[in-house]
Design a protein around this motif. Structure first.
Motif, PDB file in Angstrom:
ATOM      1  N   ALA A 125       4.000  11.647   6.138  1.00 48.68           N
ATOM      2  CA  ALA A 125       5.034  11.190   7.076  1.00 48.68           C
ATOM      3  C   ALA A 125       4.682  11.627   8.496  1.00 48.68           C
ATOM      4  O   ALA A 125       4.866  10.892   9.456  1.00 48.68           O
ATOM      5  CB  ALA A 125       6.380  11.756   6.670  1.00 48.68           C
ATOM      6  N   LYS A 126       4.145  12.824   8.610  1.00 49.52           N
ATOM      7  CA  LYS A 126       3.807  13.382   9.931  1.00 49.52           C
ATOM      8  C   LYS A 126       2.790  12.485  10.655  1.00 49.52           C
ATOM      9  O   LYS A 126       2.904  12.257  11.851  1.00 49.52           O
ATOM     10  CB  LYS A 126       3.209  14.770   9.704  1.00 49.52           C
ATOM     11  N   GLN A 127       1.801  11.969   9.892  1.00 47.51           N
ATOM     12  CA  GLN A 127       0.801  11.068  10.481  1.00 47.51           C
ATOM     13  C   GLN A 127       1.469   9.795  10.958  1.00 47.51           C
ATOM     14  O   GLN A 127       1.106   9.216  11.963  1.00 47.51           O
ATOM     15  CB  GLN A 127      -0.189  10.645   9.397  1.00 47.51           C
ATOM     16  N   PHE A 128       2.444   9.407  10.182  1.00 49.37           N
ATOM     17  CA  PHE A 128       3.140   8.161  10.458  1.00 49.37           C
ATOM     18  C   PHE A 128       3.948   8.265  11.745  1.00 49.37           C
ATOM     19  O   PHE A 128       4.058   7.323  12.506  1.00 49.37           O
ATOM     20  CB  PHE A 128       4.094   7.871   9.291  1.00 49.37           C
ATOM     21  N   ILE A 129       4.519   9.437  11.954  1.00 48.25           N
ATOM     22  CA  ILE A 129       5.404   9.599  13.108  1.00 48.25           C
ATOM     23  C   ILE A 129       4.647  10.149  14.316  1.00 48.25           C
ATOM     24  O   ILE A 129       4.710   9.601  15.398  1.00 48.25           O
ATOM     25  CB  ILE A 129       6.582  10.540  12.759  1.00 48.25           C
ATOM     26  N   ASP A 130       3.932  11.276  14.112  1.00 52.14           N
ATOM     27  CA  ASP A 130       3.276  11.933  15.254  1.00 52.14           C
ATOM     28  C   ASP A 130       1.944  11.292  15.619  1.00 52.14           C
ATOM     29  O   ASP A 130       1.577  11.224  16.774  1.00 52.14           O
ATOM     30  CB  ASP A 130       3.021  13.417  14.944  1.00 52.14           C
ATOM     31  N   GLY A 131       1.209  10.883  14.610  1.00 55.00           N
ATOM     32  CA  GLY A 131      -0.105  10.313  14.881  1.00 55.00           C
ATOM     33  C   GLY A 131       0.044   8.833  15.175  1.00 55.00           C
ATOM     34  O   GLY A 131       1.060   8.224  14.844  1.00 55.00           O
ATOM     35  N   ASP A 132      -0.973   8.304  15.793  1.00 51.42           N
ATOM     36  CA  ASP A 132      -0.906   6.882  16.097  1.00 51.42           C
ATOM     37  C   ASP A 132      -1.531   6.137  14.926  1.00 51.42           C
ATOM     38  O   ASP A 132      -2.673   5.685  14.982  1.00 51.42           O
ATOM     39  CB  ASP A 132      -1.664   6.630  17.406  1.00 51.42           C
ATOM     40  N   ILE A 133      -0.762   5.985  13.856  1.00 53.84           N
ATOM     41  CA  ILE A 133      -1.315   5.477  12.604  1.00 53.84           C
ATOM     42  C   ILE A 133      -1.861   4.047  12.749  1.00 53.84           C
ATOM     43  O   ILE A 133      -2.926   3.723  12.208  1.00 53.84           O
ATOM     44  CB  ILE A 133      -0.277   5.598  11.448  1.00 53.84           C
ATOM     45  N   VAL A 134      -1.156   3.199  13.522  1.00 55.70           N
ATOM     46  CA  VAL A 134      -1.608   1.805  13.655  1.00 55.70           C
ATOM     47  C   VAL A 134      -2.987   1.777  14.328  1.00 55.70           C
ATOM     48  O   VAL A 134      -3.919   1.109  13.865  1.00 55.70           O
ATOM     49  CB  VAL A 134      -0.585   0.969  14.463  1.00 55.70           C
ATOM     50  N   GLU A 135      -3.103   2.563  15.392  1.00 55.57           N
ATOM     51  CA  GLU A 135      -4.372   2.613  16.124  1.00 55.57           C
ATOM     52  C   GLU A 135      -5.476   3.198  15.244  1.00 55.57           C
ATOM     53  O   GLU A 135      -6.612   2.700  15.234  1.00 55.57           O
ATOM     54  CB  GLU A 135      -4.159   3.468  17.393  1.00 55.57           C
ATOM     55  N   ASN A 136      -5.145   4.244  14.484  1.00 54.47           N
ATOM     56  CA  ASN A 136      -6.138   4.886  13.610  1.00 54.47           C
ATOM     57  C   ASN A 136      -6.644   3.912  12.547  1.00 54.47           C
ATOM     58  O   ASN A 136      -7.831   3.883  12.231  1.00 54.47           O
ATOM     59  CB  ASN A 136      -5.545   6.115  12.913  1.00 54.47           C
ATOM     60  N   VAL A 137      -5.730   3.133  11.980  1.00 57.88           N
ATOM     61  CA  VAL A 137      -6.124   2.177  10.939  1.00 57.88           C
ATOM     62  C   VAL A 137      -7.020   1.103  11.549  1.00 57.88           C
ATOM     63  O   VAL A 137      -8.083   0.769  11.013  1.00 57.88           O
ATOM     64  CB  VAL A 137      -4.873   1.545  10.283  1.00 57.88           C
ATOM     65  N   ARG A 138      -6.590   0.600  12.705  1.00 59.77           N
ATOM     66  CA  ARG A 138      -7.374  -0.461  13.373  1.00 59.77           C
ATOM     67  C   ARG A 138      -8.793   0.048  13.648  1.00 59.77           C
ATOM     68  O   ARG A 138      -9.780  -0.632  13.386  1.00 59.77           O
ATOM     69  CB  ARG A 138      -6.675  -0.824  14.685  1.00 59.77           C
TER      70      ARG A 138
END
Ligand code: C2E
Ligand code: MG
Ligand code: MG
Length: 626
Positions: A461-474
Motif C-alpha cells: 500500500a505504501k508504494q501505491f500511495i507514497d511511491g509513484d507507482i504509475v510512473e514506476n510501472v511505465r
C-alpha cells in the motif's frame, strides 16, 4: 539687579560730571554734563546687562535641553527607573515609561511604588531586598505582578547609592518588563511538554512523570503499571483518507481515553498514534486488566469523521514497576515491546511484558538498518513460483517473491522484513527494484525461448500511495520491453480499506497502461465485497488459509466455493494459493477455480532453478504425468 546697575550708573555719572566741572573746570552747564555722562553710563550698563541676560538665557535653554534630553532618555529607556531616598520615598521616576504606566491603574505616582511594593512583592522577598540593601549590596531578581487574567513579570535591579561616608543615601531601581519574554518561555514549555494536537502531556512529560512516580512509590510497598496504547491500522487510514482525518481520530481517541482514566492517573500522547497511561494503584494487575479491556472497547467504537465511518482498534502493552524495570526509559521500552507483541498477535488486544520481548523491538531496528543497504550490497534475490491453469494444467505465469540473503540476520523471510520495510518507507525503493528486475527476467526468458509468461508482482500500500507507482510501472515496462498485458500487480485488501478518489484514479491509470490488477490474500483483510465492484480487478487470489483445510473442513469448502462463484460473477480470474496436495486441487478443480499455485507444483525458486523446473514440467505434461 537692574536697580543696582542704575544706581551705580547714576553715581558714576554724577562723579564724572563733578570731576569735569570742578576739577577740569569745563565751561559746560553742570546739568548738561550730568545728563551726557548719565546717558553714557546707562548705555554701558544696559550693554553689560543685556550681555548678562543673554548668557543667563543661554544657560537656561541649555539646562532645559538637557532636562528634555534626560526626560526622553528616561522615558525611552528599556527599563523603568526610580530613585528613592534612604527612607524609600520616591524622588524620581520615569512615570511615562510603558511598564510603569501598566502598573499605574488608579494610583498616583506618589503612592504607586508603595502600592506595588505592598501588594505585589511577597513578604519574604521584601525582607530579602531590605537585608541586601542594608548590607549595601545590589539585589537582582524577578517579581511577579498581575491579576487573575494576566500575569506580568519584571526583572528588577535594586542598587544602594552610598554617600561620601559610605552610608546609604539613596536607592536606584531599574525594572524591566519581561512579561512577553515570560509568555514565550511559557509557550515553549507547553510545546516541549504537551502534544500540540491533543493538549495531552507528551513523551517528555511522561518520562518525567514516570521518574517521579518511581520516586513516589519507592517508599510505598506497591508499584505501578504502564500501559502503552497504539492504534491499529492508522497507516492505512492515513494513506487513504489523509492526515486530517487521522488527526481527528487522535483528538477523539484522546478524549475517549481521558474519560476512561481517573484524574490522578497520567495520560500522555507520545506522538502519532501512541498513548501512554501511568496507572498508580495498589491493586495493579487486576485494575490494569479491567482498564485495558475498557480502553480496547473505547477504541473499537466507530469514529464518524467527514461522512466516513472509520473503525479501528488498539494494541496495548503493559509492564509493571518494579518487576519489569527500575528506570523510566526501560519501562517505556518494555511497555512498547509488549504492545508490539499484542500487535503481532493480530492487534485489538493487550499483552503483559515478558522477558525476550524487548529483543523483538530491537531486532526491528537492527533489521531496518540492514535493509537500508540491502540493494547496494546486492542482498535481494527474486524467487519465482509457478501459477498453473487448472483446466489445461499449463504453466501460465509466475508470482515473484522477494528473498533477502542476510546471514547476520539469518536470512529473514518476507513475512518479517516486508513489514519493517513498509514501516520505514524503504519499501518504495525496494518495490521499484523488484518491479524492474522481475520485468527484465521475464523478457530474458522469452528471448531464451520460454513461452510467454505473465508475472505477478506484490505491491505494498505504501508504494501505491507514497511511491509513484504509475510512473514506476511505465518505466519498468519501457526499460525491459515487457508487454503490459504480461504484468500483473498484486494488491492486498488493506489498501482499499478506505476508498478515496486518489486511489481510484491510480487504479484507472494503471489499467490504462494495459496491465492486470489482482486482489491478493482475499478473505483475510477488511475488504468488503463492494470493493470487487468498485475496483477494476482482473484476478482474485483466495488466501492460502482457506485452501489449507479445504480437504478437511466443510466450512472452508463452502467459503471457497462462494468466493470462486463471486469472483466469476465479477468476471475475474480466480487463483487459489497454497495448494499442497492433490485432494485440495481436485476440490478446487471441481469448483471451477481457474488457476492454482502452491507447493504441490513447486515452492518459489530462484531464476535458474525455475527454468529447470519449467523444462521438467513441460516434459511431464507431454508424457501426461500431471
Ligand atoms: P503472498 O503474496 O500471498 O505470497 C504467497 C506466499 O505463500 C509466499 O510466501 C509463498 O512462498 C507462500 N506459499 C506459496 N505456496 C505455498 C504452499 O503451498 N504452502 C504454504 N504454506 N505457503 C505457500 P512468502 O514468499 O514467504 O511471502 C510472504 C508474503 O510476503 C507474500 O504473500 C507477500 O505478501 C509478501 N511479499 C513477498 N515478496 C514481496 C515483494 O516483493 N513485495 C511486497 N510488497 N511483498 C512481498
Ligand atoms: Mg502475492
Ligand atoms: Mg497471497
Amino acid at each position: 539687579m537692574a536697580h543696582l546697575f542704575l544706581a551705580i550708573a547714576f553715581i558714576v555719572s554724577a562723579a564724572l560730571s563733578a570731576v569735569a566741572y570742578f576739577v577740569l573746570k569745563t565751561p559746560y552747564d553742570p546739568a548738561l554734563l550730568m545728563l551726557a555722562t548719565l546717558t553714557g553710563c546707562i548705555s554701558l550698563v544696559a550693554l553689560c546687562f543685556s550681555n548678562v541676560l543673554d548668557r543667563q538665557s543661554k544657560l537656561r535653554k541649555q539646562l532645559e535641553l538637557k532636562n528634555e534630553q534626560q526626560r526622553i532618555l528616561l522615558e525611552h529607556d528599556s527599563s523603568a527607573l526610580m530613585l528613592l531616598d534612604k527612607y524609600f520615598n520616591l524622588e524620581l521616576l520615569n512615570i511615562h515609561h510603558a511598564s510603569i504606566a501598566k502598573f499605574q491603574n488608579n494610583s498616583s505616582s506618589d503612592n504607586l511604588l508603595v502600592n506595588i511594593w505592598r501588594d505585589n512583592v511577597p513578604e519574604e522577598t521584601r525582607k530579602l531586598i531590605r537585608q541586601t540593601l542594608s548590607d549595601k549590596r545590589t539585589w537582582r531578581g524577578e517579581l511577579r505582578f498581575g491579576d487573575l487574567h494576566k500575569d506580568e513579570y519584571i526583572a528588577a535591579t535594586i542598587t544602594p547609592i552610598l554617600d561620601d561616608d559610605g552610608e546609604l543615601s539613596r536607592i536606584a531601581i531599574c525594572a524591566e518588563d519581561i512579561s512577553e519574554h515570560k509568555a514565550i518561555v511559557d509557550r515553549l514549555f507547553i510545546r516541549e511538554h504537551y502534544n500540540v494536537l491533543t493538549g495531552l502531556p507528551n513523551r517528555h512529560f511522561a518520562l518525567r512523570a514516570l521518574q517521579s512516580s518511581i520516586k513516589d512509590v519507592e517508599s510505598a510497598d506497591h508499584g505501578f503499571i504502564l500501559i502503552h496504547i497504539d492504534l491499529d491500522r492508522i497507516r492505512y487510514i492515513n494513506d487513504s483518507l489523509g492526515h486530517q482525518v487521522v488527526d481527528k481520530i487522535f483528538i477523539e481517541t484522546s478524549e475517549r481515553l481521558r474519560r476512561s482514566v481517573h484524574d490522578d492517573q497520567i495520560l500522555a500522547h507520545l506522538g502519532a498514534d501512541e498513548f501512554l497511561i501511568i496507572l498508580n494503584t495498589e491493586n495493579c494487575t487486576n485494575e490494569a486488566e479491567i482498564l485495558a479491556e475498557t480502553l480496547l472497547d473505547r477504541c473499537r467504537e466507530p469514529f464518524y469523521i467527514n461522512h466516513h465511518e472509520v473503525n479501528i482498534s488498539a494494541s496495548l502493552g503493559l509492564c509493571k514497576y518494579p518487576d519489569d524495570g527500575a528506570d523510566g526509559a526501560i519501562l517505556m521500552r518494555r511497555a512498547e515491546a509488549a504492545m508490539f507483541n499484542a500487535k503481532e498477535k493480530g492487534g485489538d488486544r493487550f499483552s503483559f511484558f515478558e522477558e525476550g520481548m524487548s529483543s523483538e523491538t530491537e531486532r526491528r531496528l537492527e533489521m531496518e538498518n540492514h535493509l537500508r543497504h540491502a540493494i547496494e550490497r546486492d542482498e535481494f534475490k527474486l524467487y519465482y513460483q509457478p501459477v498453473i491453469d487448472l483446466a489445461s494444467n499449463k504453466l501460465r505465469g509466475v508470482e515473484v517473491l522477494l528473498r533477502w540473503q542476510n546471514v547476520e540476520l539469518n536470512n529473514p523471510g518476507p513475512d518479517q522484513f516486508i513489514a519493517v520495510a513498509e514501516q520505514s518507507g524503504l519499501i518504495v525503493g525496494i518495490g521499484k527494484w523488484v518491479l524492474e528486475h522481475a520485468c527484465k527476467q521475464i523478457v530474458t526468458w522469452s528471448q531464451a525461448g520460454m513461452p510467454p509468461l505473465s508475472v505477478a508482482v506484490n505491491i505494498s500500500a505504501k508504494q501505491f500511495i507514497d511511491g509513484d507507482i504509475v510512473e514506476n510501472v511505465r518505466y519498468a515496462l519501457l526499460q525491459s520491453g515487457l508487454p503490459a498485458s504480461q504484468l500483473e500487480l498484486e494488491i492486498t485488501e488493506g489498501l482499499l480499506i478506505n476508498d478515496t478518489p486518489e486511489i481510484r484514479d491510480t487504479f484507472a491509470q494503471l489499467k490504462a497502461l494495459g496491465i492486470h490488477l489482482s486482489l491478493d490474500d482475499f478473505g483475510t483483510g477488511y475488504a468488503s465485497l463492494s470493493y470487487l465492484k468498485r475496483y477494476p480487478f482482473d484476478t482474485l487470489k483466495i488466501d492460502r488459509s482457506f485452501v489449507h483445510d479445504i480437504d478437511k473442513c466443510n466450512d472452508s469448502v463452502t467459503l471457497t466455493n462462494a468466493i470462486i462463484a463471486m469472483g466469476h460473477s465479477f468476471n475475474m480470474t480466480v487463483i487459489a494459493e497454497g495448494v499442497e496436495n492433490l485432494h485440495q486441487r481436485r476440490i478446487l478443480r471441481e469448483r471451477h477455480c481457474d488457476m492454482v499455485q502452491g507447493f504441490l507444483y513447486s515452492p518459489p525458486l530462484p531464476a535458474d532453478q525455475f527454468v529447470a523446473w519449467a523444462k521438467r514440467y513441460a516434459e511431464m505434461q507431454i508424457s501426461q504425468h500431471v
